[in-house]
Design an enzyme around this catalytic site. Sequence first.
Site, mmCIF file in Angstrom:
data_model
loop_
_atom_site.group_PDB
_atom_site.id
_atom_site.type_symbol
_atom_site.label_atom_id
_atom_site.label_comp_id
_atom_site.label_asym_id
_atom_site.label_seq_id
_atom_site.Cartn_x
_atom_site.Cartn_y
_atom_site.Cartn_z
ATOM 1 C CG HIS A 52 8.165 5.752 -1.551
ATOM 2 N ND1 HIS A 52 7.890 6.623 -0.670
ATOM 3 C CD2 HIS A 52 8.055 4.751 -0.445
ATOM 4 C CE1 HIS A 52 7.696 6.753 0.628
ATOM 5 N NE2 HIS A 52 7.942 5.436 1.187
ATOM 6 C CG HIS B 236 0.117 -0.115 2.296
ATOM 7 N ND1 HIS B 236 0.250 -1.027 3.258
ATOM 8 C CD2 HIS B 236 0.321 1.194 3.222
ATOM 9 C CE1 HIS B 236 1.168 -0.496 4.188
ATOM 10 N NE2 HIS B 236 1.181 0.620 4.186
#
Length: 182
Positions: A125, A41
């Site tokens: 990221h 996630h």
Amino acid sequence: MRLFFALPLPGEAKERLRAPLEAAKRAGGDGVGFTRIEQLHFTLAFLDEQTAADEALAAGEALRDGTAFEMALSGAGAFPNTARPRVLWLGVMDGAAPLIETAERLRTALRQRGFTLEERPFRPHLTFGRVRPRGDRSAKRALAAIAPGEFARWTAREACLMQSVLGRGGATHTVLRAFPFR
């Protein structure tokens, strides 16, 4: 309870990431702790330990002001850098700007409700590994094993407030509430 906000990945995106991340895991060996595919996630805001979720849930309503956006992952790197890797990540090729806007909208709402958040700007990221002590060489091998190109593409349609419970086998994440985008 340990809370954080996340932008989840759909199952098909996780499946597309399986092959490159398994190649990294084989190459990296035990010098890197790899995130389980099902737990991948984007962390939008980490709230740490909280006595209740009410204020976080209220702040999360700001997420509903966002609109769905296209995401694509490509490239790999490390924080603070590849010479001294501590966190291994996949990069955001498409969708970085709306992802940053989403995180900042949420962080503003959280600060208005009294949450103290890290001051570093949000950098889009996808963390896939944490380097263990003396695991620098393993981390570099893991990064080198990830082929270039686009790994996955999808439409981000929601963010979630998550609870994280630490256990012997690692953390278990549970969605407390999803906040769909317009």
